[in-house]
Design a protein around this motif. Structure first.
Motif, PDB file in Angstrom:
ATOM      1  N   TYR A  33       0.837  -1.200   0.000  1.00 47.98           N
ATOM      2  CA  TYR A  33       0.000   0.000   0.000  1.00 47.98           C
ATOM      3  C   TYR A  33       0.877   1.258   0.000  1.00 47.98           C
ATOM      4  CZ  TYR A  33      -3.049  -3.569   2.082  1.00 47.98           C
ATOM      5  OH  TYR A  33      -3.747  -4.714   2.338  1.00 47.98           O
ATOM      6  N   TYR A  35       0.175   5.330   1.205  1.00 44.33           N
ATOM      7  CA  TYR A  35      -0.690   6.319   1.815  1.00 44.33           C
ATOM      8  C   TYR A  35       0.070   7.636   1.810  1.00 44.33           C
ATOM      9  CZ  TYR A  35      -3.791   2.732   3.830  1.00 44.33           C
ATOM     10  OH  TYR A  35      -4.684   1.718   4.014  1.00 44.33           O
ATOM     11  N   GLN A  41      -2.697  16.893   8.594  1.00 49.56           N
ATOM     12  CA  GLN A  41      -3.958  16.282   8.202  1.00 49.56           C
ATOM     13  C   GLN A  41      -3.922  14.772   8.431  1.00 49.56           C
ATOM     14  OE1 GLN A  41      -5.502  17.610   4.435  1.00 49.56           O
ATOM     15  NE2 GLN A  41      -4.635  19.658   4.669  1.00 49.56           N
ATOM     16  N   LYS A  42      -5.004  14.124   8.051  1.00 45.52           N
ATOM     17  CA  LYS A  42      -5.064  12.697   8.326  1.00 45.52           C
ATOM     18  C   LYS A  42      -4.364  11.881   7.239  1.00 45.52           C
ATOM     19  CE  LYS A  42      -9.580  11.689   6.349  1.00 45.52           C
ATOM     20  NZ  LYS A  42     -10.891  11.108   6.650  1.00 45.52           N
ATOM     21  N   VAL A  43      -4.157  10.640   7.534  1.00 41.90           N
ATOM     22  CA  VAL A  43      -3.493   9.724   6.612  1.00 41.90           C
ATOM     23  C   VAL A  43      -4.505   9.261   5.568  1.00 41.90           C
ATOM     24  CG1 VAL A  43      -2.233   7.556   6.438  1.00 41.90           C
ATOM     25  CG2 VAL A  43      -1.963   8.981   8.477  1.00 41.90           C
ATOM     26  N   GLU A  44      -4.157   9.436   4.294  1.00 42.30           N
ATOM     27  CA  GLU A  44      -5.092   9.129   3.198  1.00 42.30           C
ATOM     28  C   GLU A  44      -4.577   7.954   2.358  1.00 42.30           C
ATOM     29  OE1 GLU A  44      -6.796  13.236   1.588  1.00 42.30           O
ATOM     30  OE2 GLU A  44      -4.591  13.228   1.663  1.00 42.30           O
ATOM     31  N   PHE A  45      -5.465   7.081   2.005  1.00 42.33           N
ATOM     32  CA  PHE A  45      -5.143   5.934   1.158  1.00 42.33           C
ATOM     33  C   PHE A  45      -4.912   6.382  -0.279  1.00 42.33           C
ATOM     34  CE2 PHE A  45      -5.266   1.802  -0.657  1.00 42.33           C
ATOM     35  CZ  PHE A  45      -6.114   1.835  -1.752  1.00 42.33           C
ATOM     36  N   ILE A 102      -1.439  -4.327   9.252  1.00 43.30           N
ATOM     37  CA  ILE A 102      -0.714  -3.619   8.199  1.00 43.30           C
ATOM     38  C   ILE A 102       0.412  -2.843   8.854  1.00 43.30           C
ATOM     39  CG2 ILE A 102      -0.876  -1.821   6.444  1.00 43.30           C
ATOM     40  CD1 ILE A 102      -3.690  -2.735   5.850  1.00 43.30           C
ATOM     41  N   PHE A 104       3.601  -0.198   8.680  1.00 38.10           N
ATOM     42  CA  PHE A 104       3.997   0.996   7.934  1.00 38.10           C
ATOM     43  C   PHE A 104       5.484   1.279   8.075  1.00 38.10           C
ATOM     44  CE2 PHE A 104       0.104   3.097   6.491  1.00 38.10           C
ATOM     45  CZ  PHE A 104      -0.843   2.302   7.100  1.00 38.10           C
TER      46      PHE A 104
ATOM     47  N   GLN B   3     -14.723   5.590   7.133  1.00 39.90           N
ATOM     48  CA  GLN B   3     -13.633   6.039   7.980  1.00 39.90           C
ATOM     49  C   GLN B   3     -14.013   6.157   9.438  1.00 39.90           C
ATOM     50  OE1 GLN B   3     -13.173   9.557   5.671  1.00 39.90           O
ATOM     51  NE2 GLN B   3     -13.838  10.886   7.303  1.00 39.90           N
ATOM     52  N   GLU B   5     -13.651   8.027  13.066  1.00 38.05           N
ATOM     53  CA  GLU B   5     -13.511   9.394  13.540  1.00 38.05           C
ATOM     54  C   GLU B   5     -13.220   9.334  15.025  1.00 38.05           C
ATOM     55  OE1 GLU B   5     -14.098  11.323   9.912  1.00 38.05           O
ATOM     56  OE2 GLU B   5     -13.459  12.112  11.840  1.00 38.05           O
ATOM     57  N   TYR B  35      -3.121   3.010  15.805  1.00 35.35           N
ATOM     58  CA  TYR B  35      -1.742   3.352  15.504  1.00 35.35           C
ATOM     59  C   TYR B  35      -1.348   4.584  16.303  1.00 35.35           C
ATOM     60  CZ  TYR B  35      -1.837   0.276  11.398  1.00 35.35           C
ATOM     61  OH  TYR B  35      -1.925  -0.811  10.567  1.00 35.35           O
ATOM     62  N   PHE B  88      -4.364   7.162  16.076  1.00 33.28           N
ATOM     63  CA  PHE B  88      -5.330   7.004  14.992  1.00 33.28           C
ATOM     64  C   PHE B  88      -5.987   5.636  15.071  1.00 33.28           C
ATOM     65  CE2 PHE B  88      -4.129  10.628  12.398  1.00 33.28           C
ATOM     66  CZ  PHE B  88      -2.815  10.858  12.746  1.00 33.28           C
ATOM     67  N   ILE B  99      -6.858  -0.073   4.852  1.00 33.25           N
ATOM     68  CA  ILE B  99      -7.437   0.471   6.070  1.00 33.25           C
ATOM     69  C   ILE B  99      -7.648   1.968   5.872  1.00 33.25           C
ATOM     70  CG2 ILE B  99      -6.626  -1.280   7.667  1.00 33.25           C
ATOM     71  CD1 ILE B  99      -4.266   0.526   8.358  1.00 33.25           C
ATOM     72  N   ILE B 100      -8.696   2.466   6.476  1.00 33.38           N
ATOM     73  CA  ILE B 100      -9.051   3.876   6.364  1.00 33.38           C
ATOM     74  C   ILE B 100      -8.877   4.516   7.735  1.00 33.38           C
ATOM     75  CG2 ILE B 100     -10.889   5.514   5.869  1.00 33.38           C
ATOM     76  CD1 ILE B 100      -9.906   4.097   3.410  1.00 33.38           C
ATOM     77  N   PHE B 101      -8.134   5.607   7.759  1.00 28.90           N
ATOM     78  CA  PHE B 101      -7.797   6.261   9.011  1.00 28.90           C
ATOM     79  C   PHE B 101      -8.788   7.355   9.379  1.00 28.90           C
ATOM     80  CE2 PHE B 101      -3.571   4.780  10.200  1.00 28.90           C
ATOM     81  CZ  PHE B 101      -3.183   4.108   9.051  1.00 28.90           C
ATOM     82  N   GLY B 102      -8.926   7.558  10.667  1.00 31.39           N
ATOM     83  CA  GLY B 102      -9.619   8.727  11.171  1.00 31.39           C
ATOM     84  C   GLY B 102      -8.658   9.893  11.268  1.00 31.39           C
ATOM     85  N   LYS B 103      -9.150  10.993  11.813  1.00 30.96           N
ATOM     86  CA  LYS B 103      -8.336  12.214  11.879  1.00 30.96           C
ATOM     87  C   LYS B 103      -7.366  12.203  13.057  1.00 30.96           C
ATOM     88  CE  LYS B 103     -11.752  15.108   9.573  1.00 30.96           C
ATOM     89  NZ  LYS B 103     -12.736  16.206   9.710  1.00 30.96           N
TER      90      LYS B 103
END
Lengths: 113, 111
Positions: A33, A35, A41-45, A102, A104, B3, B5, B35, B88, B99-103
């Motif tokens: 992956y 990201y 800001q937040k972590v984006e895929f 996962i 990183f 996601q 939050e 994380y 997170f 995987i989709i992260f929150g803020k």
């Protein structure tokens, strides 16, 4: 403990230049992956990769982006013509076929000027 | 959107106190992972909880998952200065899915 390694740790590039970010995933992992995280800001895929092909990509991953696993160990992210808004931390990650976690890397800071 | 939050967005507590962070998500999940990220650094995996689990422990960490409420909490007991970081939650719909992260929650431990 095995880890995902990324190079370079930091790269500054001129707008319009091509950039290649490199990753060595954990050796027995099969899912890969990328990201990104824009500062604050937040972590984006961006994209997932399995069996030598992209399995999923986000809206961010447009035609300027490409990924490759050229030699069975490295996993690269190429940005063809960088824009200012590409400035971010880029994270590579990997997942074992039978696993859930996962892992990183430490990330590559990309600054486009 | 799948996601997670987190709340609160930021939390400051005294060293030695317990810190609780919450995460809510919208769709069904296979697992939820927490994380930690120190400023400007990589993402360190803390703990994973599967959708059929309700609680997991790892050292000073305790994670709960309530799939009926689509929420999870991360408790750090006896906090230390080194726990200062962003935390997170990240959710996966399927086992091998992205995987989709929150803020994130920014945790600051005061000496």
């Amino acid at each position: 403990e095995p880890e995902v390694t990324q190079t370079p740790s930091h790269q500054v590039t001129q707008m319009g230049q091509e950039v290649i970010l490199r990753c060595v995933p954990i050796s027995n992992h099969l899912y890969f992956y990328w990201y990104r995280q824009i500062l604050g800001q937040k972590v984006e895929f961006l994209v997932s990769f399995y069996n030598n092909e992209i399995s999923e990509k986000s809206e961010i991953f447009d035609d300027q982006f490409s990924v490759e696993r050229p030699d069975g160990s490295n996993f690269t992210l190429k940005i063809r013509s960088t824009k200012l808004e590409d400035s971010a931390m880029y994270f590579c990650a990997s997942l074992q076929e039978s696993g859930n976690t996962i892992y990183f890397g430490e990330g590559s800071w990309l600054t486009v000027v | 959107s799948q996601q997670g939050e987190e709340d609160p967005q930021a939390l400051s507590i005294q060293e030695g106190e317990n810190a609780t962070m919450n995460c809510s998500y919208k769709t069904s999940i296979n697992n939820l992972q927490w994380y930690r990220q120190n400023s400007g650094r990589g993402l360190v995996h803390l703990i994973l909880i599967r959708s059929n689990e309700r609680e997991k422990h790892s050292g000073r960490l305790r994670v709960t998952l309530d799939t009926s409420k689509k929420s999870s909490s991360l408790l750090i007991t006896a906090s230390r200065a080194a726990d200062t970081a962003s935390y997170f939650c990240a959710t996966a719909k399927n086992r091998d899915d992205k995987i989709i992260f929150g803020k994130g929650t920014r945790l600051h431990i005061l000496p």
